[in-house]
Design a protein around this motif. Sequence first.
Motif, PDB file in Angstrom:
ATOM      1  N   MET A  96       0.817  -1.203   0.000  1.00  0.00           N
ATOM      2  CA  MET A  96       0.000   0.000   0.000  1.00  0.00           C
ATOM      3  C   MET A  96       0.854   1.257   0.000  1.00  0.00           C
ATOM      4  SD  MET A  96      -3.175  -0.867   2.567  1.00  0.00           S
ATOM      5  CE  MET A  96      -4.212   0.494   2.023  1.00  0.00           C
ATOM      6  N   THR A  97       0.449   2.219  -0.814  1.00  0.00           N
ATOM      7  CA  THR A  97       1.099   3.520  -0.828  1.00  0.00           C
ATOM      8  C   THR A  97       0.454   4.408   0.228  1.00  0.00           C
ATOM      9  OG1 THR A  97      -0.447   4.428  -2.437  1.00  0.00           O
ATOM     10  CG2 THR A  97       1.491   3.284  -3.314  1.00  0.00           C
ATOM     11  N   VAL A  98       0.990   5.611   0.383  1.00  0.00           N
ATOM     12  CA  VAL A  98       0.374   6.565   1.304  1.00  0.00           C
ATOM     13  C   VAL A  98      -1.070   6.837   0.882  1.00  0.00           C
ATOM     14  CG1 VAL A  98       0.453   8.927   2.200  1.00  0.00           C
ATOM     15  CG2 VAL A  98       2.576   7.642   1.888  1.00  0.00           C
ATOM     16  N   GLY A  99      -1.259   7.057  -0.427  1.00  0.00           N
ATOM     17  CA  GLY A  99      -2.597   7.309  -0.938  1.00  0.00           C
ATOM     18  C   GLY A  99      -3.541   6.153  -0.698  1.00  0.00           C
ATOM     19  N   ASP A 100      -3.035   4.905  -0.889  1.00  0.00           N
ATOM     20  CA  ASP A 100      -3.867   3.723  -0.645  1.00  0.00           C
ATOM     21  C   ASP A 100      -4.303   3.659   0.815  1.00  0.00           C
ATOM     22  OD1 ASP A 100      -3.600   2.902  -3.280  1.00  0.00           O
ATOM     23  OD2 ASP A 100      -1.860   1.635  -2.863  1.00  0.00           O
ATOM     24  N   CYS A 101      -3.366   3.941   1.687  1.00  0.00           N
ATOM     25  CA  CYS A 101      -3.644   3.878   3.124  1.00  0.00           C
ATOM     26  C   CYS A 101      -4.701   4.914   3.514  1.00  0.00           C
ATOM     27  CB  CYS A 101      -2.361   4.093   3.914  1.00  0.00           C
ATOM     28  SG  CYS A 101      -2.533   3.872   5.696  1.00  0.00           S
ATOM     29  N   LEU A 102      -4.530   6.153   3.016  1.00  0.00           N
ATOM     30  CA  LEU A 102      -5.491   7.204   3.331  1.00  0.00           C
ATOM     31  C   LEU A 102      -6.870   6.880   2.752  1.00  0.00           C
ATOM     32  CD1 LEU A 102      -3.337  10.421   2.768  1.00  0.00           C
ATOM     33  CD2 LEU A 102      -4.057   9.435   4.945  1.00  0.00           C
ATOM     34  N   CYS A 103      -6.885   6.306   1.557  1.00  0.00           N
ATOM     35  CA  CYS A 103      -8.156   5.939   0.928  1.00  0.00           C
ATOM     36  C   CYS A 103      -8.861   4.856   1.735  1.00  0.00           C
ATOM     37  CB  CYS A 103      -7.908   5.465  -0.503  1.00  0.00           C
ATOM     38  SG  CYS A 103      -9.409   5.083  -1.426  1.00  0.00           S
ATOM     39  N   TYR A 104      -8.094   3.854   2.185  1.00  0.00           N
ATOM     40  CA  TYR A 104      -8.670   2.765   2.983  1.00  0.00           C
ATOM     41  C   TYR A 104      -9.228   3.308   4.303  1.00  0.00           C
ATOM     42  CZ  TYR A 104      -8.992  -1.732   5.399  1.00  0.00           C
ATOM     43  OH  TYR A 104      -9.451  -2.825   6.095  1.00  0.00           O
ATOM     44  N   TRP A 105      -8.462   4.177   4.936  1.00  0.00           N
ATOM     45  CA  TRP A 105      -8.886   4.806   6.203  1.00  0.00           C
ATOM     46  C   TRP A 105     -10.163   5.614   6.002  1.00  0.00           C
ATOM     47  CZ3 TRP A 105      -7.952  10.323   7.195  1.00  0.00           C
ATOM     48  CH2 TRP A 105      -8.242  10.715   8.509  1.00  0.00           C
ATOM     49  N   LYS A 106     -10.214   6.353   4.897  1.00  0.00           N
ATOM     50  CA  LYS A 106     -11.394   7.175   4.613  1.00  0.00           C
ATOM     51  C   LYS A 106     -12.628   6.298   4.385  1.00  0.00           C
ATOM     52  CE  LYS A 106     -13.076  10.839   1.514  1.00  0.00           C
ATOM     53  NZ  LYS A 106     -14.307  10.163   1.073  1.00  0.00           N
ATOM     54  N   GLU A 107     -12.483   5.263   3.578  1.00  0.00           N
ATOM     55  CA  GLU A 107     -13.631   4.423   3.229  1.00  0.00           C
ATOM     56  C   GLU A 107     -14.119   3.590   4.412  1.00  0.00           C
ATOM     57  OE1 GLU A 107     -12.311   2.111  -0.037  1.00  0.00           O
ATOM     58  OE2 GLU A 107     -12.519   3.739  -1.521  1.00  0.00           O
ATOM     59  N   GLN A 108     -13.170   3.065   5.209  1.00  0.00           N
ATOM     60  CA  GLN A 108     -13.530   2.139   6.272  1.00  0.00           C
ATOM     61  C   GLN A 108     -13.821   2.804   7.609  1.00  0.00           C
ATOM     62  OE1 GLN A 108     -13.968  -1.148   5.644  1.00  0.00           O
ATOM     63  NE2 GLN A 108     -13.512  -0.658   3.511  1.00  0.00           N
ATOM     64  N   TYR A 109     -13.323   4.038   7.788  1.00  0.00           N
ATOM     65  CA  TYR A 109     -13.508   4.689   9.089  1.00  0.00           C
ATOM     66  C   TYR A 109     -14.132   6.078   8.964  1.00  0.00           C
ATOM     67  CZ  TYR A 109     -12.524   6.995  13.517  1.00  0.00           C
ATOM     68  OH  TYR A 109     -12.653   7.705  14.679  1.00  0.00           O
ATOM     69  N   VAL A 110     -13.472   6.987   8.249  1.00  0.00           N
ATOM     70  CA  VAL A 110     -13.924   8.380   8.198  1.00  0.00           C
ATOM     71  C   VAL A 110     -15.351   8.476   7.669  1.00  0.00           C
ATOM     72  CG1 VAL A 110     -13.498  10.646   7.170  1.00  0.00           C
ATOM     73  CG2 VAL A 110     -11.575   9.261   7.952  1.00  0.00           C
ATOM     74  N   ASP A 111     -15.610   7.844   6.511  1.00  0.00           N
ATOM     75  CA  ASP A 111     -16.935   7.943   5.893  1.00  0.00           C
ATOM     76  C   ASP A 111     -18.001   7.157   6.646  1.00  0.00           C
ATOM     77  OD1 ASP A 111     -15.837   9.516   3.957  1.00  0.00           O
ATOM     78  OD2 ASP A 111     -15.737   7.958   2.421  1.00  0.00           O
ATOM     79  N   VAL A 112     -17.566   6.248   7.513  1.00  0.00           N
ATOM     80  CA  VAL A 112     -18.510   5.399   8.229  1.00  0.00           C
ATOM     81  C   VAL A 112     -18.815   5.930   9.622  1.00  0.00           C
ATOM     82  CG1 VAL A 112     -18.870   3.095   9.210  1.00  0.00           C
ATOM     83  CG2 VAL A 112     -17.814   3.342   6.958  1.00  0.00           C
ATOM     84  N   ALA A 113     -17.793   6.389  10.331  1.00  0.00           N
ATOM     85  CA  ALA A 113     -17.936   6.683  11.759  1.00  0.00           C
ATOM     86  C   ALA A 113     -17.980   8.165  12.115  1.00  0.00           C
ATOM     87  CB  ALA A 113     -16.794   6.018  12.531  1.00  0.00           C
ATOM     88  N   LEU A 114     -17.547   9.045  11.214  1.00  0.00           N
ATOM     89  CA  LEU A 114     -17.418  10.454  11.583  1.00  0.00           C
ATOM     90  C   LEU A 114     -18.539  11.304  11.004  1.00  0.00           C
ATOM     91  CD1 LEU A 114     -13.562  10.926  11.190  1.00  0.00           C
ATOM     92  CD2 LEU A 114     -14.871  10.208  13.197  1.00  0.00           C
ATOM     93  N   ARG A 115     -18.747  12.462  11.623  1.00  0.00           N
ATOM     94  CA  ARG A 115     -19.793  13.377  11.207  1.00  0.00           C
ATOM     95  C   ARG A 115     -19.387  14.100   9.918  1.00  0.00           C
ATOM     96  NH1 ARG A 115     -20.334  17.470  15.225  1.00  0.00           N
ATOM     97  NH2 ARG A 115     -22.380  17.975  14.383  1.00  0.00           N
ATOM     98  N   PRO A 116     -20.375  14.599   9.142  1.00  0.00           N
ATOM     99  CA  PRO A 116     -20.064  15.228   7.851  1.00  0.00           C
ATOM    100  C   PRO A 116     -19.018  16.331   7.915  1.00  0.00           C
ATOM    101  CG  PRO A 116     -22.421  14.852   8.041  1.00  0.00           C
ATOM    102  CD  PRO A 116     -21.830  14.501   9.383  1.00  0.00           C
ATOM    103  N   MET A 117     -19.084  17.196   8.932  1.00  0.00           N
ATOM    104  CA  MET A 117     -18.128  18.300   9.005  1.00  0.00           C
ATOM    105  C   MET A 117     -16.713  17.784   9.261  1.00  0.00           C
ATOM    106  SD  MET A 117     -20.104  21.496  10.846  1.00  0.00           S
ATOM    107  CE  MET A 117     -20.929  20.552  12.123  1.00  0.00           C
ATOM    108  N   THR A 118     -16.593  16.708  10.060  1.00  0.00           N
ATOM    109  CA  THR A 118     -15.271  16.133  10.308  1.00  0.00           C
ATOM    110  C   THR A 118     -14.750  15.442   9.057  1.00  0.00           C
ATOM    111  OG1 THR A 118     -15.947  15.763  12.604  1.00  0.00           O
ATOM    112  CG2 THR A 118     -13.935  14.676  11.869  1.00  0.00           C
ATOM    113  N   ARG A 119     -15.651  14.769   8.328  1.00  0.00           N
ATOM    114  CA  ARG A 119     -15.243  14.136   7.071  1.00  0.00           C
ATOM    115  C   ARG A 119     -14.738  15.191   6.096  1.00  0.00           C
ATOM    116  NH1 ARG A 119     -20.220  11.077   7.616  1.00  0.00           N
ATOM    117  NH2 ARG A 119     -21.154  12.211   5.863  1.00  0.00           N
TER     118      ARG A 119
END
Length: 393
Positions: A96-119
């Motif tokens: 995984m590249t840096v971009g891959d890691c950030l994308c995985y984090w965004k899809e699996q955590y940020v977009d799922v668990a955080l509020r819209p303004m935090t996203r």
Amino acid sequence: MALSDTKLRSIHGKPYSGPSEVSDADGLSVRISPKGVITFQFRYRWNGKPQRLGLGRYPAMPLKDARTLVGELRLMYDGGKDPRTYFENTTGESMMTVGDCLCYWKEQYVDVALRPMTRALYTSTVIKHLGNAFPGRAIGDITVKQWVDFFAKEEKENPRRARQLLSQARTAIGWCIRRQVIDNASIMRISPRDVGVRAETGSRVLTYSELAGIWIAIERSRAATSNKLLHQMLMLWGARVSELRLSERREFDLSEGVWTVPKEHSKMNNVIRRPIFEQIKPLLEKAMQTYDQVLFPGADTEAPITIAAANRYILRIREGMDIGYWRAHDFRRTLVTRLSEEGVAPHVTERMLGHELGGVMAVYNKHDWIEDQRRAYELHADKLFWHIRKAAG
């Protein structure tokens, strides 16, 4: 005996002759080498046999994260699933590249668990600025020196943002490490205090003369009506930018004279009620006459103006004035400070800011003091408009 950060810090990296294993709870324990290397582990039995899962090393993995991870593993175990499957890696994440890691984090955590303004915050900062960092390289192959050089360039552009980016990147990459998507990353060895500067706690309180100057500059600027109205109303209401920026027509009850901010638009996830007082009513009515449901639209009239566009506008206004650094958020502090000087009670100004009251009052007292707020807002507006008339000659 339960583990503690104090105990782990006292052991880490120092000669150690105590027990090689120290337990915490729920199967979490640490193994400690004679050189003070601390490794978290999860112990359980599967098919009658003892099992031991390595979770990560301290301090790259903080104690609180180890406990969180063990909580997830314990849920799997109690549900009849072998916790070892939590760490199965069959999709080539080791590259995984840096971009891959950030994308995985965004899809699996940020977009799922955080509020819209935090996203939106993470999307506009760490994902935007680091998404293309070190393209084509496995994140585990990037050295500390290369990360330091990367953030040194960011420091030259914006020291505060550089520190913010490092902190957010460590959060995202640490999350991937805890889930065994990647084994490790050297960025975790860089402390945020070694990069850039810390964002200062706001302290600017504007004078009424300065507020008047800003109001006139906004009035004379060449900008969309929505942007001008947004910031003039922020000056009068002392609301958070996004509370007003995201507002819709249905939130404003002109017959009752109340603006109700829904909890999804508030930072603290609470409903906020503010009065629609006399001096602000013409501005609100102008927004309602000009726009449809979204009262402060951007280029797309069906969507609110973006926070980036609002910030750029304030930057242009600030650069055209000679009153030092200020930002729209300072309108809140100025409102409360000036009204406190006039004897307005703290419980009223707290409600004006949209804050919940502290202590037992937060539980039992849900009164909004709308009429007290109204009188305070009218006092603030009267003073501001007197200085505007004076400045305009």
